[in-house]
Design a protein around this motif. Sequence first.
Motif, PDB file in Angstrom:
ATOM      1  N   SER A 201       4.132  -2.310   9.002  1.00  0.00           N
ATOM      2  CA  SER A 201       4.632  -2.436  10.379  1.00  0.00           C
ATOM      3  C   SER A 201       3.592  -1.939  11.381  1.00  0.00           C
ATOM      4  N   TYR A 202       2.904  -0.862  11.028  1.00  0.00           N
ATOM      5  CA  TYR A 202       1.844  -0.347  11.890  1.00  0.00           C
ATOM      6  C   TYR A 202       0.738  -1.384  12.065  1.00  0.00           C
ATOM      7  N   LEU A 203       0.385  -2.043  10.967  1.00  0.00           N
ATOM      8  CA  LEU A 203      -0.679  -3.048  11.042  1.00  0.00           C
ATOM      9  C   LEU A 203      -0.253  -4.243  11.888  1.00  0.00           C
ATOM     10  N   MET A 204       0.997  -4.648  11.751  1.00  0.00           N
ATOM     11  CA  MET A 204       1.494  -5.770  12.553  1.00  0.00           C
ATOM     12  C   MET A 204       1.471  -5.414  14.036  1.00  0.00           C
ATOM     13  N   ARG A 205       1.876  -4.203  14.355  1.00  0.00           N
ATOM     14  CA  ARG A 205       1.842  -3.782  15.764  1.00  0.00           C
ATOM     15  C   ARG A 205       0.410  -3.676  16.260  1.00  0.00           C
ATOM     16  N   ALA A 206      -0.480  -3.213  15.404  1.00  0.00           N
ATOM     17  CA  ALA A 206      -1.887  -3.092  15.793  1.00  0.00           C
ATOM     18  C   ALA A 206      -2.474  -4.450  16.150  1.00  0.00           C
ATOM     19  N   MET A 207      -2.061  -5.488  15.438  1.00  0.00           N
ATOM     20  CA  MET A 207      -2.564  -6.821  15.720  1.00  0.00           C
ATOM     21  C   MET A 207      -2.106  -7.328  17.091  1.00  0.00           C
ATOM     22  N   GLN A 208      -1.036  -6.744  17.613  1.00  0.00           N
ATOM     23  CA  GLN A 208      -0.469  -7.206  18.881  1.00  0.00           C
ATOM     24  C   GLN A 208      -0.865  -6.339  20.070  1.00  0.00           C
ATOM     25  N   LEU A 209      -1.849  -5.467  19.852  1.00  0.00           N
ATOM     26  CA  LEU A 209      -2.289  -4.579  20.934  1.00  0.00           C
ATOM     27  C   LEU A 209      -3.158  -5.294  21.966  1.00  0.00           C
ATOM     28  N   GLY A 210      -3.732  -6.437  21.574  1.00  0.00           N
ATOM     29  CA  GLY A 210      -4.637  -7.122  22.483  1.00  0.00           C
ATOM     30  C   GLY A 210      -6.044  -6.570  22.450  1.00  0.00           C
ATOM     31  N   LEU A 245       0.337 -15.036  12.798  1.00  0.00           N
ATOM     32  CA  LEU A 245      -0.940 -15.734  12.695  1.00  0.00           C
ATOM     33  C   LEU A 245      -0.862 -17.121  13.322  1.00  0.00           C
ATOM     34  N   VAL A 246       0.236 -17.808  13.082  1.00  0.00           N
ATOM     35  CA  VAL A 246       0.419 -19.137  13.676  1.00  0.00           C
ATOM     36  C   VAL A 246       0.433 -19.050  15.190  1.00  0.00           C
ATOM     37  N   GLU A 247       1.052 -17.997  15.717  1.00  0.00           N
ATOM     38  CA  GLU A 247       1.092 -17.822  17.174  1.00  0.00           C
ATOM     39  C   GLU A 247      -0.317 -17.774  17.758  1.00  0.00           C
ATOM     40  N   TYR A 248      -1.197 -17.039  17.087  1.00  0.00           N
ATOM     41  CA  TYR A 248      -2.573 -16.947  17.583  1.00  0.00           C
ATOM     42  C   TYR A 248      -3.309 -18.274  17.428  1.00  0.00           C
ATOM     43  N   LEU A 249      -3.105 -18.947  16.323  1.00  0.00           N
ATOM     44  CA  LEU A 249      -3.823 -20.201  16.088  1.00  0.00           C
ATOM     45  C   LEU A 249      -3.305 -21.343  16.958  1.00  0.00           C
ATOM     46  N   CYS A 250      -2.053 -21.256  17.372  1.00  0.00           N
ATOM     47  CA  CYS A 250      -1.467 -22.284  18.246  1.00  0.00           C
ATOM     48  C   CYS A 250      -1.410 -21.774  19.689  1.00  0.00           C
ATOM     49  N   SER A 251      -2.417 -21.068  20.098  1.00  0.00           N
ATOM     50  CA  SER A 251      -2.371 -20.400  21.394  1.00  0.00           C
ATOM     51  C   SER A 251      -2.362 -21.367  22.569  1.00  0.00           C
ATOM     52  N   GLY A 252      -2.611 -22.656  22.328  1.00  0.00           N
ATOM     53  CA  GLY A 252      -2.424 -23.644  23.365  1.00  0.00           C
ATOM     54  C   GLY A 252      -3.605 -23.880  24.264  1.00  0.00           C
ATOM     55  N   THR A 259      -4.980 -27.860  25.157  1.00  0.00           N
ATOM     56  CA  THR A 259      -5.454 -28.807  24.150  1.00  0.00           C
ATOM     57  C   THR A 259      -4.295 -29.395  23.390  1.00  0.00           C
ATOM     58  N   CYS A 260      -4.352 -30.670  23.176  1.00  0.00           N
ATOM     59  CA  CYS A 260      -3.488 -31.370  22.223  1.00  0.00           C
ATOM     60  C   CYS A 260      -2.004 -31.202  22.493  1.00  0.00           C
ATOM     61  N   GLY A 261      -1.627 -30.795  23.658  1.00  0.00           N
ATOM     62  CA  GLY A 261      -0.214 -30.677  23.963  1.00  0.00           C
ATOM     63  C   GLY A 261       0.469 -29.513  23.287  1.00  0.00           C
ATOM     64  N   VAL A 262      -0.301 -28.589  22.687  1.00  0.00           N
ATOM     65  CA  VAL A 262       0.310 -27.417  22.055  1.00  0.00           C
ATOM     66  C   VAL A 262       0.872 -26.542  23.160  1.00  0.00           C
ATOM     67  N   SER A 263       2.131 -26.188  23.062  1.00  0.00           N
ATOM     68  CA  SER A 263       2.806 -25.558  24.191  1.00  0.00           C
ATOM     69  C   SER A 263       3.078 -24.079  24.003  1.00  0.00           C
ATOM     70  N   ALA A 264       2.500 -23.452  22.998  1.00  0.00           N
ATOM     71  CA  ALA A 264       2.759 -22.035  22.764  1.00  0.00           C
ATOM     72  C   ALA A 264       2.359 -21.206  23.981  1.00  0.00           C
ATOM     73  N   GLN A 265       3.221 -20.271  24.347  1.00  0.00           N
ATOM     74  CA  GLN A 265       2.961 -19.422  25.506  1.00  0.00           C
ATOM     75  C   GLN A 265       1.920 -18.373  25.140  1.00  0.00           C
ATOM     76  N   ARG A 266       0.880 -18.262  25.955  1.00  0.00           N
ATOM     77  CA  ARG A 266      -0.142 -17.249  25.684  1.00  0.00           C
ATOM     78  C   ARG A 266       0.200 -15.983  26.439  1.00  0.00           C
ATOM     79  N   THR A 267       0.483 -14.932  25.715  1.00  0.00           N
ATOM     80  CA  THR A 267       0.627 -13.630  26.340  1.00  0.00           C
ATOM     81  C   THR A 267      -0.759 -13.055  26.565  1.00  0.00           C
ATOM     82  N   SER A 268      -0.832 -11.968  27.318  1.00  0.00           N
ATOM     83  CA  SER A 268      -2.142 -11.342  27.543  1.00  0.00           C
ATOM     84  C   SER A 268      -2.717 -10.822  26.241  1.00  0.00           C
ATOM     85  N   GLN A 269      -1.834 -10.373  25.332  1.00  0.00           N
ATOM     86  CA  GLN A 269      -2.325  -9.895  24.035  1.00  0.00           C
ATOM     87  C   GLN A 269      -2.936 -11.031  23.231  1.00  0.00           C
ATOM     88  N   THR A 270      -2.283 -12.170  23.221  1.00  0.00           N
ATOM     89  CA  THR A 270      -2.812 -13.312  22.480  1.00  0.00           C
ATOM     90  C   THR A 270      -4.142 -13.748  23.051  1.00  0.00           C
TER      91      THR A 270
END
Length: 353
Positions: A201-210, A245-252, A259-270
């Motif tokens: 859980s710590y590692l997952m949160r660390a990945m979302q720190l931006g 991981l998909v969220e980051y790769l589909c950052s839009g 690009t390509c109509g990918v509609s994922a919302q980019r947060t500042s962290q992403t």
Amino acid sequence: MSGEDQQPQRTPRNMQGLLNFCTAITAREDAPNNTSNPSVLDPERRQFLENVLSSMTTNVAKVMAAHLQTLASSTDLHEQMSECEEEEKALDELIELVQDVDNANDLVKMGGFPVLLSCLDSPHALVLELSCEVLAVVCQNNPKCQDELLKHHGVLDKLLNLLDNNASPVTVKTKALFAVSCLIRGHEAATAAFDERGGFSYLMRAMQLGEEKVFIKAIFLIAALLDEYKPAVAQLTSMGYSDLLVEYLCSGYLNGQPTCGVSAQRTSQTACCTSDQCREHCCSALLKLCSVSEEVKHKLAANDALCEALKCRFDSIKNRDEVQEELQYILALLVQLKKHQATPDVADDVACR
């Protein structure tokens, strides 16, 4: 010059070896055509070399003990408004000294861990950063030191809290994660203790720190644990690691453009973690997860947005030589996800490069 003369000198491993090395070099420089034994040197010059080398050596154990004493007796380490220049210098020099595994083992034998763990309670960011790095270097690829550090209850809690604390500067978070990694990598008991404390859980949160450096270190550690620790697959799958991981790769966006109509919302962290390097590691991590989990592979194979994003990313970078590894990861991912019919041009392009 003969073939034997061209052989590289062996690295000296002690004082006598260093003296012999210097003696041989000196003799060769003085008489390049002399084929006699190079160790036969004028006694006066030999004495001179011995004196020089003796003056250059120090008792490393005494130096480390002095640094630990500086840290243990400090009244400034835990005072918010104090200066810690002497303590920071001691820690900085310890980092250099413990690069040598013998010195690292000696530091543990002389009771260095309790002193360093006390430093982790300091309010000074640089002290925290340097202390984490000393612990990391001492334990890195050193099972004996990993064993000893794990005996100190609370060490993982301290390091994980530094990683998770919003008040910790990114430099401290990065070094804390480095120390966690060096403590648990290749060490079953330490990894189990990490898991028991909710380490994933710590590692997952660390990945979302931006923070890119923290992001990459977290992905590296997760990838290693997927190989080394069997429960990691189920843990990460249940926690939605593949979704992250998909969220980051589909950052839009790529290079600031949709690009390509990918509609994922980019947060500042992403946005902070979609550099070329971050994308490469995301692709590598997702490929690793697919290779160890049929459940994840099946789930991702049905994700048309992911496949579309991967193909668009490939098209946007396929002519850039500096991202070849990412290109290979993307292609391997598409193959893993059984999207062959959608990627003939991609495959042909790679084959022709």
